[in-house]
Design an enzyme around this catalytic site. Sequence first.
Site, PDB file in Angstrom:
ATOM      1  N   GLY A  14       0.853  -1.195   0.000  1.00 59.62           N
ATOM      2  CA  GLY A  14       0.000   0.000   0.000  1.00 59.62           C
ATOM      3  C   GLY A  14       0.883   1.236   0.000  1.00 59.62           C
ATOM      4  O   GLY A  14       0.550   2.279   0.583  1.00 59.62           O
ATOM      5  N   LEU A  19      -1.960   6.522   3.940  1.00 57.15           N
ATOM      6  CA  LEU A  19      -1.273   6.266   5.211  1.00 57.15           C
ATOM      7  C   LEU A  19       0.247   6.259   5.017  1.00 57.15           C
ATOM      8  O   LEU A  19       0.987   6.869   5.787  1.00 57.15           O
ATOM      9  CB  LEU A  19      -1.736   4.921   5.789  1.00 57.15           C
ATOM     10  N   ASP A 180      -2.456   0.012  16.932  1.00 57.92           N
ATOM     11  CA  ASP A 180      -3.474   0.946  17.385  1.00 57.92           C
ATOM     12  C   ASP A 180      -2.675   2.219  17.634  1.00 57.92           C
ATOM     13  O   ASP A 180      -1.936   2.304  18.620  1.00 57.92           O
ATOM     14  CB  ASP A 180      -4.135   0.463  18.677  1.00 57.92           C
ATOM     15  N   HIS A 181      -2.778   3.187  16.736  1.00 59.23           N
ATOM     16  CA  HIS A 181      -1.808   4.287  16.809  1.00 59.23           C
ATOM     17  C   HIS A 181      -1.963   5.126  18.081  1.00 59.23           C
ATOM     18  O   HIS A 181      -1.043   5.820  18.477  1.00 59.23           O
ATOM     19  CB  HIS A 181      -1.837   5.152  15.540  1.00 59.23           C
ATOM     20  N   HIS A 243      -9.287   2.456  19.873  1.00 56.58           N
ATOM     21  CA  HIS A 243      -8.618   3.502  20.652  1.00 56.58           C
ATOM     22  C   HIS A 243      -9.281   3.768  22.011  1.00 56.58           C
ATOM     23  O   HIS A 243      -8.597   3.897  23.025  1.00 56.58           O
ATOM     24  CB  HIS A 243      -8.599   4.823  19.877  1.00 56.58           C
TER      25      HIS A 243
HETATM   26  N1  LIG Z   1      -5.186   6.766   5.942  1.00 57.45           N
HETATM   27  C1  LIG Z   1      -5.204   6.801   7.270  1.00 57.45           C
HETATM   28  O1  LIG Z   1      -5.060   7.837   7.927  1.00 57.45           O
HETATM   29  C2  LIG Z   1      -5.406   5.542   8.031  1.00 57.45           C
HETATM   30  C3  LIG Z   1      -5.479   4.323   7.389  1.00 57.45           C
HETATM   31  N2  LIG Z   1      -5.606   3.182   8.111  1.00 57.45           N
HETATM   32  C4  LIG Z   1      -5.649   1.888   7.449  1.00 57.45           C
HETATM   33  O2  LIG Z   1      -4.506   1.727   6.605  1.00 57.45           O
HETATM   34  C5  LIG Z   1      -4.842   0.976   5.462  1.00 57.45           C
HETATM   35  C6  LIG Z   1      -4.496   1.780   4.211  1.00 57.45           C
HETATM   36  O3  LIG Z   1      -5.253   2.962   4.194  1.00 57.45           O
HETATM   37  P1  LIG Z   1      -4.976   4.145   3.158  1.00 57.45           P
HETATM   38  O4  LIG Z   1      -3.532   4.371   2.979  1.00 57.45           O
HETATM   39  O5  LIG Z   1      -5.815   5.262   3.624  1.00 57.45           O
HETATM   40  O6  LIG Z   1      -5.584   3.545   1.808  1.00 57.45           O
HETATM   41  P2  LIG Z   1      -5.443   4.101   0.329  1.00 57.45           P
HETATM   42  O7  LIG Z   1      -6.706   3.757  -0.373  1.00 57.45           O
HETATM   43  O8  LIG Z   1      -4.975   5.497   0.296  1.00 57.45           O
HETATM   44  O9  LIG Z   1      -4.256   3.200  -0.299  1.00 57.45           O
HETATM   45  C7  LIG Z   1      -4.451   1.862  -0.655  1.00 57.45           C
HETATM   46  C8  LIG Z   1      -3.158   1.260  -1.166  1.00 57.45           C
HETATM   47  O10 LIG Z   1      -3.408  -0.100  -1.504  1.00 57.45           O
HETATM   48  C9  LIG Z   1      -2.951  -0.352  -2.842  1.00 57.45           C
HETATM   49  N3  LIG Z   1      -3.829  -1.344  -3.487  1.00 57.45           N
HETATM   50  C10 LIG Z   1      -5.171  -1.307  -3.576  1.00 57.45           C
HETATM   51  N4  LIG Z   1      -5.616  -2.413  -4.217  1.00 57.45           N
HETATM   52  C11 LIG Z   1      -4.528  -3.153  -4.535  1.00 57.45           C
HETATM   53  C12 LIG Z   1      -4.326  -4.401  -5.201  1.00 57.45           C
HETATM   54  N5  LIG Z   1      -5.347  -5.136  -5.671  1.00 57.45           N
HETATM   55  N6  LIG Z   1      -3.071  -4.851  -5.333  1.00 57.45           N
HETATM   56  C13 LIG Z   1      -2.035  -4.134  -4.873  1.00 57.45           C
HETATM   57  N7  LIG Z   1      -2.154  -2.954  -4.236  1.00 57.45           N
HETATM   58  C14 LIG Z   1      -3.386  -2.473  -4.086  1.00 57.45           C
HETATM   59  C15 LIG Z   1      -3.050   0.977  -3.519  1.00 57.45           C
HETATM   60  O11 LIG Z   1      -2.210   0.959  -4.635  1.00 57.45           O
HETATM   61  P3  LIG Z   1      -2.512   1.875  -5.925  1.00 57.45           P
HETATM   62  O12 LIG Z   1      -2.524   3.270  -5.399  1.00 57.45           O
HETATM   63  O13 LIG Z   1      -1.357   1.626  -6.813  1.00 57.45           O
HETATM   64  O14 LIG Z   1      -3.825   1.450  -6.445  1.00 57.45           O
HETATM   65  C16 LIG Z   1      -2.594   1.924  -2.405  1.00 57.45           C
HETATM   66  O15 LIG Z   1      -1.203   1.925  -2.328  1.00 57.45           O
HETATM   67  C17 LIG Z   1      -6.315   0.630   5.612  1.00 57.45           C
HETATM   68  O16 LIG Z   1      -6.423  -0.593   6.276  1.00 57.45           O
HETATM   69  C18 LIG Z   1      -6.836   1.734   6.528  1.00 57.45           C
HETATM   70  O17 LIG Z   1      -7.986   1.336   7.226  1.00 57.45           O
HETATM   71  C19 LIG Z   1      -5.646   3.202   9.480  1.00 57.45           C
HETATM   72  C20 LIG Z   1      -5.601   4.371  10.181  1.00 57.45           C
HETATM   73  C21 LIG Z   1      -5.498   5.644   9.513  1.00 57.45           C
HETATM   74  O1  LIG Z   2      -7.995   5.505  13.639  1.00 55.66           O
HETATM   75  C1  LIG Z   2      -8.526   6.567  13.401  1.00 55.66           C
HETATM   76  O2  LIG Z   2      -8.117   7.657  14.069  1.00 55.66           O
HETATM   77  C2  LIG Z   2      -8.338   8.954  13.545  1.00 55.66           C
HETATM   78  C3  LIG Z   2      -8.120   9.903  14.714  1.00 55.66           C
HETATM   79  O3  LIG Z   2      -6.777   9.815  15.095  1.00 55.66           O
HETATM   80  P1  LIG Z   2      -6.071  11.051  15.788  1.00 55.66           P
HETATM   81  O4  LIG Z   2      -4.704  10.568  16.046  1.00 55.66           O
HETATM   82  O5  LIG Z   2      -6.145  12.191  14.819  1.00 55.66           O
HETATM   83  O6  LIG Z   2      -6.862  11.336  17.017  1.00 55.66           O
HETATM   84  C4  LIG Z   2      -9.719   9.102  12.975  1.00 55.66           C
HETATM   85  O7  LIG Z   2      -9.824  10.335  12.302  1.00 55.66           O
HETATM   86  C5  LIG Z   2      -9.965   8.000  11.980  1.00 55.66           C
HETATM   87  O8  LIG Z   2     -11.312   8.078  11.511  1.00 55.66           O
HETATM   88  C6  LIG Z   2      -9.740   6.645  12.599  1.00 55.66           C
HETATM   89  O9  LIG Z   2      -9.769   5.660  11.580  1.00 55.66           O
END
Ligand SMILES: NC(=O)C1=CN([C@@H]2O[C@H](COP(=O)(O)OP(=O)(O)OC[C@H]3O[C@@H](n4cnc5c(N)ncnc54)[C@H](OP(=O)(O)O)[C@@H]3O)[C@@H](O)[C@H]2O)C=CC1
Ligand SMILES: O=C1O[C@H](COP(=O)(O)O)[C@@H](O)[C@H](O)[C@H]1O
Length: 499
Positions: A14, A19, A180-181, A243
């Site tokens: 990812g 993230l 769990d951040h 959390h």
């Molecule tokens: N974003 C956040 O702040 C937070 C995210 N999370 C968790 O982290 C995880 C990632 O979230 P996030 O970064 O937001 O997600 P995004 O949707 O931004 O990114 C998803 C990633 O997965 C890759 N991907 C998707 N489908 C495939 C596939 N079939 N094969 C290979 N790679 C694939 C994408 O690649 P490509 O771009 O090339 O398609 C991309 O790199 C999730 O579980 C989310 O719940 C948890 C807490 C906070």
């Molecule tokens: O895990 C998550 O946390 C954020 C809130 O995190 P914080 O560090 O900014 O307090 C929340 O926005 C998000 O929906 C949830 O997936």
Amino acid sequence: MTYSAPKTIVVIFGATGDLANRKLYPSIYNLYRKGNLTENFAVIGVARRSLDVQEFRQNVRNSVSDSIKESRNDIEEFSNHFYYHPFNVNDSASYKELKLLADQLDSTYNTEGNRIFYLAMAPEFFGTIAENLKSEGLTSTNGYSRLVIEKPFGHNLPSAQQLNEQIRHAFTEDQIYRIDHYLGKEMVQNIEVIRFANAIFEPLWNNRYISNIQITSSEVLGVEDRGGYYEKSGALRDMVQNHMLQMVALLAMEPPIKLNTDEIRSEKIKVLRALRPLEESEVHTNFIRGQYGSGTMNGQQIPGYREEQNVDPKSNTETFVAGKLMIDNFRWAGVPFYIRTGKRMKKKSTKIIVQFKDIPMDLYFNKDRERQNPNLLIINIQPDEGITLHLNAKRPGQNTKTTPIKLDYCVNCIEDGINTPEAYEKLIFDCMMGDATNFTHWDEVALSWSFVDTISKVWENEIATEYPNYPAGSLGPEASDSLLKKDGFHWWPITDSKE
Ligand SMILES: NC(=O)C1=CN([C@@H]2O[C@H](COP(=O)(O)OP(=O)(O)OC[C@H]3O[C@@H](n4cnc5c(N)ncnc54)[C@H](OP(=O)(O)O)[C@@H]3O)[C@@H](O)[C@H]2O)C=CC1
Ligand SMILES: O=C1O[C@H](COP(=O)(O)O)[C@@H](O)[C@H](O)[C@H]1O
């Protein structure tokens, strides 16, 4: 003294996602900058889109530069440790190629076979990736193999169990680091220290002296571009299952006999076991839900949740939860733990407020026969980090009147104060060091789901006709106040202004 993490390869699945760009690269860079990483490390970014290594390194540089907002000349050399592997989750040939790259980088960087697999992808891929890592031999090296897994860990207890079984085919429990951040936040980690390193608190930390504990985690942001995920999750699964319950466990646990992973986890697990389970018929009296409607924040008109991108215009999803938890053990019998969390609230704030019981007899009644303010211990988790103790003192002058005073310690608001590391930075470092204390054990995950599942079952079976029931920019629905009022309490302010 700077500790250096062992030599390692980190494979981020990812790698082009939100993230990775917002949190992971800046955190790894900070470790590098501070000397916590030796030159013996490499990161392999894995994602679907086709990028060449130079494009990927440029993305990494951009994400680091955006996070530090200053120009530093070590970013280029940092990004040279990064490699890219375009990949498709279900294609076993992708894993074979990934193994070749990892083996090659093992020798280039002399990383001794140590590997961290960080799953920063949608949860439906977690099981498949873990299984392929094992079957394609990526985990069989002469070093360590660790799996870092993002939330959500399942959608309910059965799906979490299924996912756990899948990943346990490939990794043992002690190789799994469930993130769990909140457990990486400075002041969440400080809960233990405040409790167990101060003689004044521990004797009072029980139902004889504490009347209730309030934990608020309020956000100003809405769901942004995560409507698709949030619609299936809601605040209960997104924040409470993980959390909020983790903070409850840290506040309520018994002192561990040692500060090691097993002992701390075991005490937290006991708290989660002692959480009084709710009958379905008790859900409405103990938990309330809300969804934000449109409102004004900082003079700007904000759309309601149902108008957000990828959200059903008739959505039944909660963006706010408040609840009362009881812990049935000797220490906490009779003490309510109130929790609340929501999006599009008045202020970004995570605070724990411990309210002590009133003094047995009040010698300082004022003319209106008002009692003294109760003593409060406030643990400010974010954005301010610190503690505040509310006491009563003599009002200066010739009188016997009292005045409330605050003893304040703020970690990050003093000028030149300590710049506390971002949660992800600490957790990635812990994982590299093999310290799983601030990651959640499967038993914690399972117990949390089993508590939360009853509530989601009741809520999912009822259409919330009251939605939207709080305007953006407020402190949530009125029912959240009633929850405490019926017990004779009220939420203590989370802002300095009158709420
Ligand atoms: N974003 C956040 O702040 C937070 C995210 N999370 C968790 O982290 C995880 C990632 O979230 P996030 O970064 O937001 O997600 P995004 O949707 O931004 O990114 C998803 C990633 O997965 C890759 N991907 C998707 N489908 C495939 C596939 N079939 N094969 C290979 N790679 C694939 C994408 O690649 P490509 O771009 O090339 O398609 C991309 O790199 C999730 O579980 C989310 O719940 C948890 C807490 C906070
Ligand atoms: O895990 C998550 O946390 C954020 C809130 O995190 P914080 O560090 O900014 O307090 C929340 O926005 C998000 O929906 C949830 O997936």
